[in-house]
Design a protein around this motif. Sequence first.
Motif: not given
Length: 198
Positions: A170-198
């Motif tokens: 579970e501790s690696k979820k934050k790393d994966a979320w960083q990676d997905l945020q980098a994808v959104l940045k590459r696509l020029g998309k905003p990061v949606p407001p944080v909901q429950n990502k667990s």
Amino acid sequence: PPADRDAALKAIAERVRACVQCPLHKTRTQTVPGQGSASPDIAFVGEAPGADEDRQGLAFVGRAGQLLTKMIKAMGYTREEVFIGNIIKCRPPDNRVPSPEEMAVCFPYLREQLAILRPKVIVSLGATAFQGLLPNFPFKTMSQVRGQWQSYEGIPVMPTFHPAYLLRQESKKKDAWQDLQAVLKRLGKPVPPVQNKS
């Protein structure tokens, strides 16, 4: 045109269904060609179907699939808006890692799918998927390559952890979320407001 893409993807799925090129066809219940949008921003590529996928003929529908759905939703997408597939289209017995021979025989199907889909970004999920896409890339662990942009046939590839691994670590979820945020940045998309990502 989208209709042509749909038809081409359906034709590949039919060929996958009839495939007997490796021994995995003897133990499968159903083939799992992959599913989703025919013109996606993102293609998520995993390793191979598990038991739930083998039963339903759909990629990522078990526990790991439920987590992937949450990850996709956290990015502001639905499963229907992305493409979800695997390097291998049939379940290896006991969910073992696919052999290099099985991957070599099966990968051309995914190569064809990606050529039709032309996603803006590929997210490879776990070490086997990354190895399947970029077999000559030298690495020992996912931690060495995750979060670092690579390229497949001119398409940017973001390697990240497999959802099944994230369920165990579970501790690696934050790393994966960083990676997905980098994808959104590459696509020029905003990061949606944080909901429950667990």
